[in-house]
Design an enzyme around this catalytic site. Structure first.
Site, PDB file in Angstrom:
ATOM      1  N   ASP A  87       0.749  -1.141   0.029  1.00  0.00           N
ATOM      2  CA  ASP A  87      -0.015   0.076  -0.050  1.00  0.00           C
ATOM      3  C   ASP A  87       0.709   1.105  -0.063  1.00  0.00           C
ATOM      4  OD1 ASP A  87      -2.470   1.659  -0.043  1.00  0.00           O
ATOM      5  OD2 ASP A  87      -3.111   1.074   2.114  1.00  0.00           O
ATOM      6  N   LYS A  88       0.170   2.375  -0.401  1.00  0.00           N
ATOM      7  CA  LYS A  88       0.825   3.633  -0.310  1.00  0.00           C
ATOM      8  C   LYS A  88      -0.093   4.688   0.469  1.00  0.00           C
ATOM      9  CE  LYS A  88       0.137   7.873  -2.447  1.00  0.00           C
ATOM     10  NZ  LYS A  88      -1.184   8.484  -2.708  1.00  0.00           N
ATOM     11  N   HIS A  89       0.529   5.523   1.099  1.00  0.00           N
ATOM     12  CA  HIS A  89      -0.428   6.677   1.542  1.00  0.00           C
ATOM     13  C   HIS A  89       0.419   7.855   1.675  1.00  0.00           C
ATOM     14  CE1 HIS A  89      -3.758   7.885   4.288  1.00  0.00           C
ATOM     15  NE2 HIS A  89      -2.996   8.927   4.608  1.00  0.00           N
ATOM     16  N   SER A  90      -0.557   9.086   1.396  1.00  0.00           N
ATOM     17  CA  SER A  90      -0.038  10.361   0.981  1.00  0.00           C
ATOM     18  C   SER A  90      -0.596  11.178   2.332  1.00  0.00           C
ATOM     19  CB  SER A  90      -0.557  10.984  -0.170  1.00  0.00           C
ATOM     20  OG  SER A  90      -0.414  12.399  -0.101  1.00  0.00           O
ATOM     21  N   THR A 127      -9.070  10.890  -0.975  1.00  0.00           N
ATOM     22  CA  THR A 127      -9.444   9.833  -2.142  1.00  0.00           C
ATOM     23  C   THR A 127     -10.657   9.216  -2.138  1.00  0.00           C
ATOM     24  OG1 THR A 127      -6.965   9.224  -2.021  1.00  0.00           O
ATOM     25  CG2 THR A 127      -8.326   7.594  -3.038  1.00  0.00           C
ATOM     26  N   ARG A 175     -10.978  15.866  14.182  1.00  0.00           N
ATOM     27  CA  ARG A 175      -9.845  16.687  13.581  1.00  0.00           C
ATOM     28  C   ARG A 175     -10.066  17.785  12.627  1.00  0.00           C
ATOM     29  NH1 ARG A 175      -6.073  12.721  11.915  1.00  0.00           N
ATOM     30  NH2 ARG A 175      -4.505  14.492  11.846  1.00  0.00           N
ATOM     31  N   SER A 190      -3.237   8.269  12.865  1.00  0.00           N
ATOM     32  CA  SER A 190      -4.330   7.808  11.976  1.00  0.00           C
ATOM     33  C   SER A 190      -3.989   7.251  10.911  1.00  0.00           C
ATOM     34  CB  SER A 190      -4.794   9.396  11.695  1.00  0.00           C
ATOM     35  OG  SER A 190      -5.853   9.295  10.752  1.00  0.00           O
ATOM     36  N   LYS A 194      -4.710   2.770  10.428  1.00  0.00           N
ATOM     37  CA  LYS A 194      -5.467   2.088   8.997  1.00  0.00           C
ATOM     38  C   LYS A 194      -4.636   1.219   8.395  1.00  0.00           C
ATOM     39  CE  LYS A 194      -6.722   5.975   7.552  1.00  0.00           C
ATOM     40  NZ  LYS A 194      -6.620   7.240   8.489  1.00  0.00           N
ATOM     41  N   LYS A 195      -3.338   1.462   8.220  1.00  0.00           N
ATOM     42  CA  LYS A 195      -2.386   0.767   7.319  1.00  0.00           C
ATOM     43  C   LYS A 195      -2.388  -0.476   8.216  1.00  0.00           C
ATOM     44  CE  LYS A 195      -2.600   3.617   4.278  1.00  0.00           C
ATOM     45  NZ  LYS A 195      -3.563   3.185   2.912  1.00  0.00           N
TER      46      LYS A 195
END
Length: 447
Positions: A87-90, A127, A175, A190, A194-195
């Site tokens: 996975d990737k997260h920004s 997203t 938040r 946060s 999730k990841k």
């Protein structure tokens, strides 16, 4: 998460006064987030206390772990997935639609990408908000459908389901509307809760840097990237972070349906903005290397480009959309499926010249004010509105090349947005140094 009862106000007071919270206190607060025994005002107060007082690494790890285990932690071992779970997260940026292209790209290269994405925070887009502009797309399916989509197509991009990190889901919404987004400990917990709940084998972080990012300066971006990789590494998740530029809009669009359209153009070869293309390839290469699907960046990039040019990535995207309730012909009939705003107007500069600086945060807020983001947690989003053909640094603008096209609900909304857009651009004669879009790479520290 059983233990001695704690008074939430005492936990808030201790953090407000700069104390280091132990794991039991943090777990108690997270338990209150889940069962509703802690009120919204107390959650906001705790977030503000952390915002000002911070958390040390042990506190961050404890908060991340507590939120991870507040719900289901996925195990993919029984599904016989085609490859490693990646996975990737920004950390969030204006016009950042990278996930929409990256998930199907990596899936087409042999990975499995169960991407749990977020909604918009502050001035940055989300997203899942983008994907919900696609008619029928279920961004919050039940776990069975999520698993089936990943198993069947190799990727699925969804929001937080009620089962996954439910404590963070509530915290995230509060938040967003209490000016506590820009907190390194809270962002870390946060994202990673999730990841970690997604049962990953590898994670790549895209930490944005610049006027449109949470981290406007290099030191802050490094701090956030270091926090993310250290906490992830402490949890046993191989992680790499890239610092990427957000001093201009990523790509040419900002706004939900508009960004989906740009992502599909990218996948099908209609148009590929060079900066956006480089970010996609750099992140994708790191994912393939982490998953042992490629030995080095050159091999990884070659595989990603083959998946693009062959149409395999676009096919994966369309299959993912269909698996999650969207149309089966989205890439072929984009204009029929994506909503369009009734007003579209060019925004021309006051005088012609070269774009020397962009207040990207202001552009993001212009999209929010158009209705493309939330000012309150309960606000509905207008997926049609936003900005298109946004000019970049060093680009000549004038009568024949506007700063952007505004897509709005009404003429009055378009007028206000046009003023906001003009104010966000500095126009001069000098050619600015935009610098590279990939600034630094930070590797994870593994326990």
């Amino acid at each position: 998460m059983a233990g001695t009862p704690f008074l939430p106000q005492e936990i808030i007071r201790r953090k407000r006064d700069g104390a280091v919270l132990d794991a039991a206190e943090i777990e108690a607060f997270v338990r209150g987030l889940i069962d509703g025994s802690i009120g919204e005002g107390q959650v906001a107060a705790f977030a503000m206390a952390v915002f000002f007082r911070g958390m040390n690494m042990d506190e961050r790890i404890a908060l991340t772990r507590a939120m991870t285990h507040s719900g289901t932690v996925l195990d993919w071992s029984a599904l016989d997935l085609p490859g490693p779970v990646l996975d990737k997260h920004s950390t969030g940026g204006v016009g950042d639609k990278v996930s929409l292209m990256l998930a199907p790209l990596v899936a087409a290269c042999g990975g499995a990408v169960p991407m749990i994405a977020g909604r918009g925070l502050g001035h940055t887009g989300g997203t899942t908000d983008k994907l919900e502009s696609i008619p029928g797309y279920r961004a919050q399916p039940d776990l069975a459908r999520f698993r089936a989509a990943v198993a069947g197509t190799g990727c699925a991009i969804v929001g937080q389901t009620p089962d996954l990190a439910p404590a963070d889901r509530r915290f995230y919404a509060i938040r967003d509307v209490t000016a506590t987004v820009e907190s390194v400990p809270l962002i870390t917990a946060s994202i990673l809760s999730k990841k970690l709940a997604a049962g990953l084998d590898g994670l790549v972080m895209d930490v944005k840097l610049g006027s449109g990012a949470f981290a406007t300066g290099l030191d802050t971006a490094r701090e956030l990237a270091d926090s993310l990789v250290r906490v992830a590494g402490g949890a046993g998740l191989p992680t790499v972070a890239l610092l990427t530029d957000m001093n201009q809009v990523l790509g040419r669009t900002a706004g939900n349906a508009l960004e989906v359209g740009e992502a599909i153009d990218y996948l099908t070869g209609g148009a590929r903005d060079p900066r956006l293309h480089e970010v996609v390839l750099a992140l994708g290469a790191e994912m393939l290397i982490l998953g042992r699907l490629a030995e080095d960046p050159a091999t990884a990039r070659a595989a990603l480009l083959r998946a693009l040019e062959s149409g395999a990535a676009a096919e994966r995207f369309e299959r993912m959309v269909a698996a999650l309730g969207g149309p089966t012909d989205l890439t072929e009939a984009l204009g029929r499926h994506l909503p369009r705003a009734p007003v579209c107007r060019p925004v021309r500069p006051v005088r012609p010249g070269t774009v020397t600086m962009i207040d990207v945060r202001a552009l993001g807020l212009a999209v929010v004010n158009l209705g493309g983001g939330r000012k309150r947690a309960e606000d509905a989003i207008d997926h049609r509105v936003g900005l298109d053909e946004v000019a970049g640094l060093g680009e000549a603008v004038g009568a024949s090349r506007p700063l952007a096209l505004v897509h709005a609900r009404t003429e009055a909304a378009a007028d206000r947005a046009a003023e906001d857009v003009r104010a966000a651009f500095a126009i001069g004669a000098a050619q600015p140094d935009a610098g590279p879009v990939i600034r630094e790479r930070i590797a994870a520290l593994m326990r």
